[in-house]
Design a protein around this motif. Structure first.
Motif, short mmCIF file in Angstrom:
data_model
loop_
_atom_site.label_atom_id
_atom_site.label_comp_id
_atom_site.label_asym_id
_atom_site.label_seq_id
_atom_site.Cartn_x
_atom_site.Cartn_y
_atom_site.Cartn_z
N MET A 189 0.86 -1.18 0.00
CA MET A 189 0.00 0.00 0.00
C MET A 189 0.90 1.23 0.00
O MET A 189 1.69 1.44 0.93
CB MET A 189 -0.91 0.01 1.22
CG MET A 189 -1.77 1.26 1.34
SD MET A 189 -2.92 1.21 2.76
CE MET A 189 -1.75 1.19 4.13
N LEU A 190 0.79 2.03 -1.04
CA LEU A 190 1.60 3.25 -1.18
C LEU A 190 0.73 4.47 -0.90
O LEU A 190 -0.37 4.59 -1.45
CB LEU A 190 2.18 3.35 -2.59
CG LEU A 190 3.05 2.18 -3.07
CD1 LEU A 190 3.41 2.38 -4.53
CD2 LEU A 190 4.30 2.07 -2.22
N SER A 219 -2.78 10.18 -2.35
CA SER A 219 -3.22 9.22 -3.34
C SER A 219 -2.75 7.84 -2.92
O SER A 219 -1.57 7.66 -2.58
CB SER A 219 -2.68 9.55 -4.74
OG SER A 219 -3.22 10.77 -5.21
N LEU A 220 -3.66 6.87 -2.91
CA LEU A 220 -3.33 5.52 -2.47
C LEU A 220 -3.24 4.57 -3.66
O LEU A 220 -4.04 4.64 -4.59
CB LEU A 220 -4.38 4.99 -1.50
CG LEU A 220 -4.38 5.58 -0.08
CD1 LEU A 220 -5.56 5.06 0.71
CD2 LEU A 220 -3.08 5.26 0.63
N ILE A 221 -2.25 3.69 -3.61
CA ILE A 221 -2.10 2.64 -4.62
C ILE A 221 -1.92 1.31 -3.90
O ILE A 221 -1.07 1.20 -3.00
CB ILE A 221 -0.89 2.91 -5.54
CG1 ILE A 221 -1.04 4.24 -6.29
CG2 ILE A 221 -0.71 1.76 -6.54
CD1 ILE A 221 0.17 4.59 -7.15
N TYR A 222 -2.71 0.31 -4.29
CA TYR A 222 -2.54 -1.05 -3.79
C TYR A 222 -2.04 -1.92 -4.93
O TYR A 222 -2.52 -1.80 -6.07
CB TYR A 222 -3.88 -1.61 -3.28
CG TYR A 222 -4.43 -0.90 -2.08
CD1 TYR A 222 -4.04 -1.25 -0.79
CD2 TYR A 222 -5.35 0.14 -2.22
CE1 TYR A 222 -4.55 -0.59 0.32
CE2 TYR A 222 -5.86 0.80 -1.13
CZ TYR A 222 -5.47 0.43 0.14
OH TYR A 222 -5.97 1.08 1.24
N ALA A 223 -1.10 -2.81 -4.63
CA ALA A 223 -0.56 -3.69 -5.67
C ALA A 223 -0.13 -5.02 -5.05
O ALA A 223 0.41 -5.07 -3.94
CB ALA A 223 0.62 -3.03 -6.39
N GLN A 224 -0.36 -6.09 -5.79
CA GLN A 224 0.05 -7.44 -5.40
C GLN A 224 1.46 -7.68 -5.94
O GLN A 224 1.74 -7.42 -7.11
CB GLN A 224 -0.93 -8.46 -5.97
CG GLN A 224 -0.57 -9.91 -5.75
CD GLN A 224 -1.57 -10.84 -6.43
OE1 GLN A 224 -2.65 -10.42 -6.82
NE2 GLN A 224 -1.19 -12.10 -6.59
N ILE A 228 -4.75 6.42 -11.41
CA ILE A 228 -4.89 7.75 -10.80
C ILE A 228 -5.31 8.74 -11.90
O ILE A 228 -4.65 8.85 -12.93
CB ILE A 228 -3.58 8.20 -10.16
CG1 ILE A 228 -3.21 7.26 -9.01
CG2 ILE A 228 -3.68 9.63 -9.65
CD1 ILE A 228 -1.87 7.57 -8.38
N THR A 229 -6.41 9.44 -11.66
CA THR A 229 -6.91 10.39 -12.65
C THR A 229 -6.76 11.83 -12.20
O THR A 229 -6.94 12.75 -13.00
CB THR A 229 -8.39 10.11 -12.97
OG1 THR A 229 -9.15 10.18 -11.74
CG2 THR A 229 -8.57 8.73 -13.58
#
Length: 820
Positions: A259-260, A495-500, A486-487
């Motif tokens: 989670m960023l 701004s949150l980014i989730y990644a596997q 992200i728009t």
């Protein structure tokens, strides 16, 4: 008053006894554990149904029940199968528990407690995780919803609305206990709340851990809002969470998830020049409930009055050269101009006159139609469309509204404001998220103006284009991004980014994410490096939030294909929901007591557990012996509060108002709509199943008294000053300005330096007054002051005016502080 389903036939209370809530906040993520304690005091088996709100972006991830010594842990199943199993179990005389999310709105849940024997107690445990939104003052906001207003059902919409039973807080038969634990890499500076709290207790000397509790005696009659403040809060962070040991490697739950949290910093040279263009479309809710106070605290301004003051401040702060229009809506909608017009003194004055006349008199909350009309209007070249939505609304077609905003997100940005207790978090947050804007909530004694001006600053920031996210990872390691692209990016907004993360790497390996964008024609980027080694003992919070993010994205995709029966997407949602244990609109939690071999005897009686409603006396009198829920006004016809004298027999006997039996008090007098027109009651047949005669009886049941729902406090001198400013940014030298400054017209005119233009003198006095007496509200007037300074610079205002103005007003404001 009889409240259907609230009391048993022997007038005993429903079986929910108490609610215990434990909140654990780690940095900007919250884990909430709610325990609901039931007891059946009747002599027959009960099925209790409790409809309650949760944050719209919450990921419900655990549900269990304790009955005596028996512990039941619910599992996630496809919703229809869970329903069938629940019904079968109840039919066989066994116990079952069902928890499901509403298909219309993700912030409404229904809990069914099946076949609770006489004298038996049950303790139900519900757990969810959610992100905390960043407020304008850098606080993180958590809201424990207590108020679930009845969702307004638009005419012609599909699907049955959720049955909601609400009562005044004094009749809610259960108590609430609420405790909080906060931990963060950064010190916790303070925790504030709209409710009374016990003193904050620090757990360690670094003050990175703290606890706090809700003060004793709290009535669960309003949302519990917490604001958590950290030192140096806006720092980019990354949390890598290890996968579940029992899950299959390569699956979402089996792999690590990152989670960023990104806080892009834009060049100051670009940010100092706010945009001077744009098409600003303001959409104001004028449903009946907007006539209610923002809270039940004495002397609280009502919602429509606060919104009107805010619109005035917002309009005064718009830059010259932009375009604007104002829409208002209820059961129908209106607009001030046929299409957006250029911002000028003439158009501003025309708009303000109409805004001042607006009342909460348009009936229901049908927001879809005005949005559809707004999006059908052609965009103005080189004028980016900025939509501001003000509502206290709760609607049954939340997903349909949000999908419409998403469909048009390439052509506008949407900033949303939830006013008062119980505003739907799913609606407010969804509008902003899908519209690339920002959401704000105004509750209790909150002032609306500073929050709206913060959003206006976001809207005036230069639009970022060509936003992209790239990953730099070691060989053999890859990522699958779970978040939508992200728009929109804003200065100071997270701004949150989730990644596997898939693949193996060394313990010292690092990853890097780069966000690239173009700002005012200049390519820019922000970077964040982070270790790939998972953190220890953080549970599965990040996995569940990532799963929730992907589930919501897939649900939106499925709803866009409604009518085409996209079973493939629905199947993916169900599979992901079951795998992660996170709720969705297509699944439900079910727990069955298979160890209860003795069937429960007797017919099961259904009881609906009430939730508190937001109430306020109308005109100082109580309708039918009790408070009338302000939200009920949303179901009333347009101009309900603008009614004729007299009373029909139908209205006196209760008419179609639920729970109002006799003595319907006269509370209204004729008023015109904002456009100076009022439709006659017989003008057209109604479309909502009520006959015109029923509406006529409603009109005639109300008398000649003023239909004010709360006592309005004196107007703020700051707003008086703002109302006098011209579109260009200047003020005129007149008695009204002198009165706000606390001077006579003669004092103001006689102290004007020779040969100085009167408007220049008036504008400098207004700016000195703002800096000298209203610095605590600077965020409210800063933008319109910047416009005033720009006007003064164009006039070459002499510096001696500042000295003379300080002398007159008794201030010591420096010329540099004014921006001159």
């Amino acid at each position: 008053m009889d409240y259907c389903g609230l009391l048993t036939d022997t007038k005993k209370q429903v079986p929910l006894k108490s609610i215990e809530v434990e909140l654990e906040v780690r940095d900007h993520v919250a884990t909430v554990v709610s325990t609901l304690n039931y007891e059946n005091k009747e002599d027959k088996p009960l099925e209790a149904v409790f409809v309650f709100p949760l944050p719209g972006d919450a990921a419900v991830c655990h549900f269990s029940a304790q009955i005596g010594q028996t512990q039941l842990v619910a599992v996630v199943k496809e919703k229809q199968k869970a329903h069938e199993e629940y019904d079968d179990v109840l039919s066989s005389g066994q116990q079952a528990f069902l928890l499901k999310e509403s298909e219309q709105s993700p912030d409404i849940f229904t809990l069914s407690v099946g076949s609770l024997p006489p004298g038996e107690s049950a303790s139900l445990r519900l757990e969810y995780v959610t992100e905390l939104a960043v407020q304008a003052d850098e606080g993180l906001r958590f809201c424990l919803p207590a108020v679930l207003n009845p969702r307004y059902q638009p005419q012609g919409s599909e699907g049955a609305s959720v049955q909601v039973t609400s009562v005044p807080a004094s009749l809610v038969p259960y108590s609430l206990s609420f405790s909080v634990r906060v931990s963060s890499p950064r010190p916790v500076s303070k925790v504030e709340s709209s409710s009374s709290l016990e003193p904050l207790q620090y757990v360690n000397t670094e003050q990175t851990q703290a606890t706090v509790k809700l003060a004793a005696g709290h009535k669960f009659d309003r949302d519990v809002e917490l604001l958590i403040y950290y030192k140096d809060a806006h720092q980019p962070t990354a949390v890598v969470e290890a996968g579940q040991a029992s899950a299959e490697p390569g699956s979402l739950m089996g792999d690590p998830v990152v989670m960023l949290s990104l806080y892009p910093e834009f060049p100051q040279s670009v940010m100092s020049s706010l945009a001077s263009c744009g098409e600003f479309v303001l959409l104001l809710d004028r449903s009946g409930s907007m006539g209610c106070p923002k809270s039940d605290i004495k002397q609280t301004e009502n919602r429509i009055a606060s919104a009107k003051d805010t619109l005035m401040l917002l309009l005064k702060s718009l830059p010259m050269g932009c375009y604007f229009n104002i829409y208002s809506f209820g059961s129908s909608f209106q607009h001030i101009f046929p299409k957006s017009v250029e911002y000028s003194e003439k158009s501003l004055e025309e708009a303000l006159k109409i805004v001042e006349a607006m009342q909460a008199d348009l009936g229901g909350t049908e927001i879809l139609n005005p949005l559809t009309h707004i999006f059908s209007q052609r965009c103005i070249p080189n004028q980016p469309r900025q939509l501001f939505v003000f509502t206290d609304g709760d609607v049954c077609n939340t997903k349909e509204v949000i999908n419409l905003v998403k469909k048009n997100s390439d052509f506008h940005r949407c900033f949303s404001f939830g006013i008062g207790e119980g505003a739907s978090s799913a609606l407010i947050n969804g509008l902003a998220k899908e519209g690339g804007g920002h959401a704000q909530f105004i509750t209790g004694t909150d002032k609306m103006q500073p929050k709206v001006m913060q959003s206006l600053r976001y809207a005036l920031q230069p639009t970022l284009v060509d936003i992209s996210v790239t990953w730099d990872l070691p060989p053999g390691v890859s990522v699958t991004v779970l978040s939508q692209p992200i728009t929109a990016l804003y200065q100071g907004r997270r701004s949150l980014i989730y990644a596997q993360i898939t693949g193996q790497s060394s313990e010292a390996a690092e990853g890097c994410v780069t966000v690239k964008y173009s700002l005012a024609g200049h390519p820019s980027q922000s970077q964040l490096r982070f270790p790939l080694k998972p953190a220890e003992d953080v549970g599965l919070t990040v996995h569940r939030l990532g799963a929730r993010t992907l589930i919501r994205s897939l649900e939106t995709e499925e709803s866009e294909h409604r009518g085409q029966q996209d079973e493939g997407v629905k199947g993916m949602v169900v599979e992901l929901s079951v795998q992660s244990g996170v709720s969705s609109s297509f699944t439900a939690f079910i727990a069955v007591n298979k160890g209860n071999s003795e069937p429960i005897k007797g017919p099961v009686v259904c009881r609906y557990v009430p939730i508190p409603k937001y109430t306020h006396p109308i005109g100082g009198k109580l309708l039918g012996g009790g408070n009338m829920d302000c939200q009920q006004y949303d179901d009333l016809p347009e101009d309900l509060l603008a009614c004729k004298k007299g009373a029909s027999s139908q209205a006196k006997s209760g008419g179609f108002f639920p729970g109002i039996k006799k003595n319907f008090q006269a509370v209204g007098k004729p008023k015109k709509s904002s456009l100076g027109m009022r439709a006659a009651p017989h003008q057209a047949p109604r479309q909502d199943g009520m006959s015109s005669s029923m509406y006529d009886s409603t009109y005639s049941s109300l008398g000649e008294n003023d239909c004010t729902l709360s006592i309005q406090p004196p107007r703020d001198p700051l707003l008086q000053l703002v109302s006098l400013q011209k579109a260009s940014g200047c003020w005129l030298l007149d008695p009204d300005l002198a009165a706000v400054l606390g001077k006579t017209s003669e004092e103001v005119e006689n102290t004007k330096p020779p040969l100085v233009n009167q408007a220049v003198w008036a504008t400098i006095l207004a700016l000195i007054w703002l800096h000298g007496f209203k610095m605590d509200a600077k965020e409210e007037w800063e933008l319109l002051a910047m416009k005033a300074v720009s006007w003064l610079r164009a006039q070459n205002a002499p510096s001696k005016c500042v000295e003379a103005g300080n002398t007159l007003l008794g201030c010591n404001v420096q010329k540099d502080a004014l921006g001159l």
